[in-house]
Enzyme design. Structure first.
Site, PDB file in Angstrom:
ATOM      1  N   LYS A 137      22.840  38.792  24.531  1.00 16.46           N
ATOM      2  CA  LYS A 137      23.426  39.873  23.741  1.00 16.46           C
ATOM      3  C   LYS A 137      22.439  41.028  23.646  1.00 16.46           C
ATOM      4  O   LYS A 137      21.303  40.921  24.088  1.00 16.46           O
ATOM      5  CB  LYS A 137      23.772  39.362  22.345  1.00 16.46           C
ATOM      6  CG  LYS A 137      24.932  38.378  22.349  1.00 16.46           C
ATOM      7  CD  LYS A 137      25.379  38.138  20.940  1.00 16.46           C
ATOM      8  CE  LYS A 137      26.445  37.049  20.874  1.00 16.46           C
ATOM      9  NZ  LYS A 137      26.694  36.645  19.494  1.00 16.46           N
ATOM     10  N   HIS A 140      19.263  44.767  19.545  1.00 15.46           N
ATOM     11  CA  HIS A 140      19.521  46.035  18.869  1.00 15.46           C
ATOM     12  C   HIS A 140      18.327  46.487  18.024  1.00 15.46           C
ATOM     13  O   HIS A 140      17.320  45.774  17.928  1.00 15.46           O
ATOM     14  CB  HIS A 140      20.819  45.983  18.062  1.00 15.46           C
ATOM     15  CG  HIS A 140      20.873  44.846  17.092  1.00 15.46           C
ATOM     16  ND1 HIS A 140      20.151  44.847  15.927  1.00 15.46           N
ATOM     17  CD2 HIS A 140      21.549  43.674  17.134  1.00 15.46           C
ATOM     18  CE1 HIS A 140      20.396  43.730  15.281  1.00 15.46           C
ATOM     19  NE2 HIS A 140      21.225  42.993  15.996  1.00 15.46           N
ATOM     20  N   HIS A 143      16.668  44.198  15.641  1.00 19.07           N
ATOM     21  CA  HIS A 143      15.700  43.228  16.167  1.00 19.07           C
ATOM     22  C   HIS A 143      14.327  43.876  16.339  1.00 19.07           C
ATOM     23  O   HIS A 143      13.305  43.230  16.134  1.00 19.07           O
ATOM     24  CB  HIS A 143      16.183  42.653  17.504  1.00 19.07           C
ATOM     25  CG  HIS A 143      17.392  41.778  17.376  1.00 19.07           C
ATOM     26  ND1 HIS A 143      18.564  42.028  18.055  1.00 19.07           N
ATOM     27  CD2 HIS A 143      17.612  40.674  16.641  1.00 19.07           C
ATOM     28  CE1 HIS A 143      19.454  41.098  17.732  1.00 19.07           C
ATOM     29  NE2 HIS A 143      18.900  40.257  16.884  1.00 19.07           N
TER      30      HIS A 143
HETATM   31  N1  ARG Z   1      19.538  35.718  15.808  1.00 22.12           N
HETATM   32  C1  ARG Z   1      19.916  36.261  14.546  1.00 22.12           C
HETATM   33  C2  ARG Z   1      20.585  37.615  14.732  1.00 22.12           C
HETATM   34  O1  ARG Z   1      20.370  38.270  15.724  1.00 22.12           O
HETATM   35  C3  ARG Z   1      18.738  36.455  13.613  1.00 22.12           C
HETATM   36  C4  ARG Z   1      18.099  35.177  13.156  1.00 22.12           C
HETATM   37  C5  ARG Z   1      17.433  35.310  11.835  1.00 22.12           C
HETATM   38  N2  ARG Z   1      16.795  34.127  11.402  1.00 22.12           N
HETATM   39  C6  ARG Z   1      17.370  33.069  10.861  1.00 22.12           C
HETATM   40  N3  ARG Z   1      16.633  32.055  10.549  1.00 22.12           N
HETATM   41  N4  ARG Z   1      18.659  33.042  10.629  1.00 22.12           N
HETATM   42  O2  ARG Z   1      21.315  38.054  13.872  1.00 22.12           O
END
Ligand code: ARG
Length: 576
Positions: A137, A140, A143
């Site tokens: 994905k 963005h 991140h």
């Molecule tokens: N991969 C998730 C996203 O892009 C963020 C993860 C954040 N950390 C967690 N422990 N949920 O939205």
């Protein structure tokens, strides 16, 4: 440095008020430098110190005056005064310069990070989880923010002596892999995958998503693929591993450009079995309820009336985002026995983390050690190619724009590695623009504003650092251990010393709030003070003693500036 002076003040005050000098020391603060006039160096807040210890009828100012009258000047304290409910202290000027510069020379990297003020903080094992993009994905801007904020928090905790574990919780599981697996047989190309994994997986994902919208058969084959994956079908699993490995390799390269690293890349996939254990745990506790359509939920309401609840398992038994997060938290508690765990994500996940911490509490796990640091949205970050899709795009853009600015500036020098330097400056610009305000605020991104070489920007910090560095290179005068600093009495030196005294207080504030803006503001102040000193205190043409003392001064300012920039996640440049 501050400790020496704090101690001297605290000892005197302690004798007068009859409190332990360590207690007194905690109420002493450095007075922020004033632009226009020279201020005293320290202040002691009488109110916080004498709470309940003195006559409640007199007002703060009177209390401060009474206390000030009982104190005497000595070899360290040269003036005692009263201002706004605080007793103020000016310390011996010669001693001030000598002590601060000596302390920086002595402590180097750890200057201001191991002081008595900070010694009250518990040294804990800290987990910081940040970045955490989703494979296939878009990476963005959220991140990117998570990456630089998490890196800052990890650096800061490490700098004050915590053991830090940096975790990247990759989004490497879920239906997107079902789609990707299905899509790869139609749109995939091994060669392209090897050449540019993130781009290719993203392209395949976009195409198969479009196709799946029109075609039920594709959707069911994606589900089929995911099922096989969950069951551990060897061929399917090996394709997934292949995608994941290539993506991590690629991410690591880009993180390296950004000066970021991780100790662990265990993402969501790592917790697929463990989330079944969590479900079992919830069942055993009798708190997992099943709704009419078969979803497993947990009641989170105060009155146990299901006015608020959270789904933790789908009707087909597969886990959800929160289930895997619960499993990850419990696993990390067992594996690392951490003192604190900090999650860094955008504010849209605030409820998610609140609910997750609450379920941990219900399960009898100490969720008080877990913190979520939320941040706001960045608006309008675009590159010449368009929307940001990969982290690499942002870095390329920052580098290209900075290279262009450098070429246009007449002052730029011939550099060995212009692209590398431009990149480090560009990244500094991104970080400073991002860290200026409260993390929770949204902000409008602006390349031109971020990349200005004047004003409070990352470019300005890099420029100041490089300039101080070239001063050293011009006149290398060996080591400075015996340098006589008594000639350093100019107002710009004194202000800089006062500012340097306050470094640990700023670090403490950052640690308390987990916010970088205090450090950014502090460094802008240091940069401006250094610029004034640089303009007004020439090294060349001064007598040897003065030149040497000034060089020591500039070298130590540069050290503190550079070390603090590194905590922010900026890689200081030595030439630009
Ligand atoms: N991969 C998730 C996203 O892009 C963020 C993860 C954040 N950390 C967690 N422990 N949920 O939205």
């Amino acid at each position: 440095m501050a400790c020496l002076f704090r101690r001297a003040i605290a000892e005197q005050v302690s004798r007068v008020v009859g409190l332990p000098s360590e207690t007194v020391a905690q109420s002493i603060r450095v007075i922020p430098v004033h632009r226009k006039h020279e201020s005293p160096d320290f202040q002691l807040f009488v109110n916080s110190l004498l709470d309940g210890h003195s006559d409640p009828t007199s007002n703060i100012h009177e209390k401060a005056e009474k206390l000030a009258k009982k104190l005497t000047r000595d070899s360290v304290i040269s003036e005692i005064g009263v201002a706004r409910g605080a007793v103020t202290f000016k310390v011996n000027r010669e001693l001030l310069t000598k002590a601060v510069l000596h302390k920086i020379s002595q402590d180097g990297q750890s200057y201001g990070l191991n002081t008595e003020l900070l010694s009250v903080l518990p040294k804990r094992k800290t987990i910081v989880e940040y970045s955490s993009p989703n494979i296939a994905k878009k990476f963005h801007v959220g991140h990117l923010r998570s990456t630089i904020i998490g890196n800052f928090i990890a650096n800061l905790k490490e700098a004050v002596g915590n053991e830090v574990i940096r975790i990247n919780y990759l989004g490497d599981w879920g239906l997107q892999f079902g789609l990707l697996g299905t899509g790869f047989s139609t749109f995939g190309c091994e060669k392209e995958l090897e050449a540019n994994p993130l781009q290719h997986l993203f392209d395949v994902y976009v195409k198969i998503n479009e196709a799946a919208e029109k075609d039920d058969a594709i959707r069911s084959s994606a589900k089929e693929f995911l099922k096989k994956l969950e069951e551990g079908h060897p061929q399917v699993l090996s394709l997934w591993t292949h995608f994941r490995d290539l993506s991590i390799q690629e991410y690591a390269k880009v993180y390296k450009r950004l000066g970021v690293h991780f100790d662990d890349y265990s993402g969501e996939s790592f917790y697929k079995e463990k989330s079944q254990e969590v479900l079992q745990l919830l069942k055993n506790k009798g708190i997992l309820k099943t709704t009419e359509n078969g979803t497993g939920v947990i009641d989170l309401s105060e009155g146990q009336d299901f006015s608020s609840y959270k789904a933790v398992v789908r009707s087909d038994g597969t886990s959800l985002y929160i289930t895997r997060d619960l499993a990850a938290a419990i696993d990390r508690m067992d594996t690392y026995r951490f003192g604190e765990m900090i999650y860094v994500t955008d504010k849209s996940q605030q409820t998610h983390f609140q609910q997750m911490f609450k379920i941990l509490e219900i399960l009898g796990k100490d969720a008080g050690r877990c913190y979520h640091v939320p941040f706001g949205l960045v608006k309008g970050m675009k590159t010449r190619k368009g929307d940001v899709i990969f982290l690499e795009d942002v870095l390329d853009e920052a580098r290209a724009r900075m290279l262009q600015n450098m070429a246009a500036a007449e002052t730029s020098k011939e550099l060995e590695d212009p692209a590398g330097t431009a990149e480090k400056i560009g990244i500094a610009a991104l970080i400073v623009q991002d860290f200026k305000g409260p993390l929770l605020s949204d902000y409008q991104f602006d390349w031109d504003r971020a990349l200005q070489s004047y004003g409070d920007t990352g470019v300005f910090l890099q420029y100041t650092h490089a300039r101080l560095n070239s001063l050293q290179a011009l006149c290398d005068m060996g080591d400075y251990t015996d340098t006589d600093t008594s000639c350093l009495q100019e107002p710009s030196v004194i202000s800089t010393m006062q500012h340097l005294l306050r470094y640990d207080e700023v670090v403490l504030k950052c640690l308390e709030d987990l916010q970088p803006r205090y450090l950014v503001t502090y460094l802008m102040g240091l940069g401006h003070l250094a610029s004034v000193a640089h303009r007004t205190l020439p090294v060349k043409g001064s007598t040897p003693e003065v030149a040497l003392a000034r060089l020591l001064f500039f070298r130590n300012v540069q050290k503190v500036l550079g070390n603090a920039m590194k905590i922010l996640g900026i890689m200081p440049v030595t030439n630009m």
